[in-house]
Write an enzyme that holds these catalytic residues in place. Structure first.
Site, PDB file in Angstrom:
ATOM      1  N   HIS A  12     -16.880 -13.524  34.708  1.00 27.82           N
ATOM      2  CA  HIS A  12     -16.234 -14.974  34.920  1.00 27.82           C
ATOM      3  C   HIS A  12     -15.026 -15.068  33.874  1.00 27.82           C
ATOM      4  O   HIS A  12     -13.866 -15.631  34.008  1.00 27.82           O
ATOM      5  CB  HIS A  12     -17.365 -15.947  34.321  1.00 27.82           C
TER       6      HIS A  12
ATOM      7  N   LYS B 227     -29.683 -27.452  42.404  1.00 25.30           N
ATOM      8  CA  LYS B 227     -30.228 -26.306  41.822  1.00 25.30           C
ATOM      9  C   LYS B 227     -31.087 -26.464  40.514  1.00 25.30           C
ATOM     10  O   LYS B 227     -30.839 -27.424  39.839  1.00 25.30           O
ATOM     11  CB  LYS B 227     -28.726 -25.555  41.444  1.00 25.30           C
TER      12      LYS B 227
ATOM     13  N   SER C  88     -24.329 -13.662  37.054  1.00 29.00           N
ATOM     14  CA  SER C  88     -25.308 -14.374  36.097  1.00 29.00           C
ATOM     15  C   SER C  88     -26.876 -14.008  36.325  1.00 29.00           C
ATOM     16  O   SER C  88     -27.718 -13.945  35.338  1.00 29.00           O
ATOM     17  CB  SER C  88     -25.001 -15.901  36.181  1.00 29.00           C
TER      18      SER C  88
HETATM   19  P1  ADP Z   1     -21.306 -20.101  42.248  1.00 29.23           P
HETATM   20  O1  ADP Z   1     -22.758 -20.735  42.283  1.00 29.23           O
HETATM   21  O2  ADP Z   1     -20.531 -21.318  42.480  1.00 29.23           O
HETATM   22  O3  ADP Z   1     -21.002 -18.876  43.119  1.00 29.23           O
HETATM   23  P2  ADP Z   1     -20.985 -18.586  39.868  1.00 29.23           P
HETATM   24  O4  ADP Z   1     -20.947 -19.029  38.359  1.00 29.23           O
HETATM   25  O5  ADP Z   1     -21.842 -17.564  40.371  1.00 29.23           O
HETATM   26  O6  ADP Z   1     -20.834 -19.843  40.844  1.00 29.23           O
HETATM   27  O7  ADP Z   1     -19.462 -17.985  40.049  1.00 29.23           O
HETATM   28  C1  ADP Z   1     -18.485 -18.867  39.933  1.00 29.23           C
HETATM   29  C2  ADP Z   1     -17.358 -17.961  40.411  1.00 29.23           C
HETATM   30  O8  ADP Z   1     -17.014 -16.783  39.608  1.00 29.23           O
HETATM   31  C3  ADP Z   1     -17.352 -17.346  42.061  1.00 29.23           C
HETATM   32  O9  ADP Z   1     -16.004 -17.533  42.686  1.00 29.23           O
HETATM   33  C4  ADP Z   1     -17.711 -15.948  41.930  1.00 29.23           C
HETATM   34  O10 ADP Z   1     -17.521 -15.294  42.967  1.00 29.23           O
HETATM   35  C5  ADP Z   1     -16.939 -15.580  40.591  1.00 29.23           C
HETATM   36  N1  ADP Z   1     -17.708 -14.612  39.861  1.00 29.23           N
HETATM   37  C6  ADP Z   1     -18.959 -14.565  39.608  1.00 29.23           C
HETATM   38  N2  ADP Z   1     -19.200 -13.247  38.910  1.00 29.23           N
HETATM   39  C7  ADP Z   1     -18.124 -12.624  38.762  1.00 29.23           C
HETATM   40  C8  ADP Z   1     -17.839 -11.302  38.606  1.00 29.23           C
HETATM   41  N3  ADP Z   1     -18.566 -10.391  38.028  1.00 29.23           N
HETATM   42  N4  ADP Z   1     -16.305 -10.829  38.457  1.00 29.23           N
HETATM   43  C9  ADP Z   1     -15.460 -11.677  39.186  1.00 29.23           C
HETATM   44  N5  ADP Z   1     -15.795 -12.930  39.771  1.00 29.23           N
HETATM   45  C10 ADP Z   1     -17.131 -13.329  39.604  1.00 29.23           C
END
Ligand code: ADP
Length: 159
Positions: free
Chosen positions: A17, A41, A128
């Protein structure tokens, strides 16, 4: 001035992120990280905790702010006068869902565009969820998130 929002659950934030946040902050005038607090959630960290963690790990980036929101990302974008929603793409598996969301959002708000940043290779595997699983089984998560986040997970899981 181009304002972008970067919505997500961030439960909690990972280096993946942060990589997207850093890169978005150099492409847009202002980046507002939106922490989605959807009651459906059941996150490990409360909305407030996720916001506080994100604020601490981004406080060295002057054009990044962090806010909590509920509901649709497009509405969050509109409320913040943002013309862009940033999302990160890790793998093909992300693509189908993200494409559908982007197209839906464009119908809901034609003036808000979704821009995808592809993940840096070193974080392509990272989520995550995986990080929390590794932590729960006593694994070393120091390569996945900043020390402050690692500490917060340890405290939360009583490790
Ligand atoms: P959501 O539940 O909306 O998917 P996340 O917190 O999992 O939220 O992710 C938020 C954003 O960050 C999404 O666009 C996701 O694809 C991106 N993201 C998550 N992990 C990574 C990573 N390792 N590299 C790049 N982008 C990521």
């Amino acid at each position: 001035m181009v304002i972008a929002v970067y919505p997500g659950s961030f439960d909690p934030v990972t280096y993946g992120h942060l990589d997207i946040i850093y890169r978005a902050s150099s492409s847009f005038d202002q980046v507002i990280v939106g922490v989605l607090c959807n009651s459906a959630k059941s996150p490990l960290f409360s909305g407030e905790e996720r916001v506080n963690i994100l604020k601490k790990v981004t406080d060295d980036i002057p054009n990044v702010t962090v806010k909590q929101f509920d509901g649709l990302s497009v509405n969050f974008a509109i409320e913040n006068q943002a013309g862009v929603i940033v999302r990160g793409l890790r793998a093909v598996t992300d693509f189908e869902y993200e494409l559908q969301m982007a197209q839906t959002n464009r119908v809901l708000a034609p003036n808000v565009d979704t821009i995808f940043l592809t993940t840096s290779l070193e974080y392509a595997y990272l989520s995550s969820t995986t990080m929390k699983e590794v932590a729960a089984f006593g694994g070393d998560i120091s390569k996945f998130a900043p020390p402050l986040v690692v500490e917060a997970i340890r405290d939360k899981m009583n490790l």
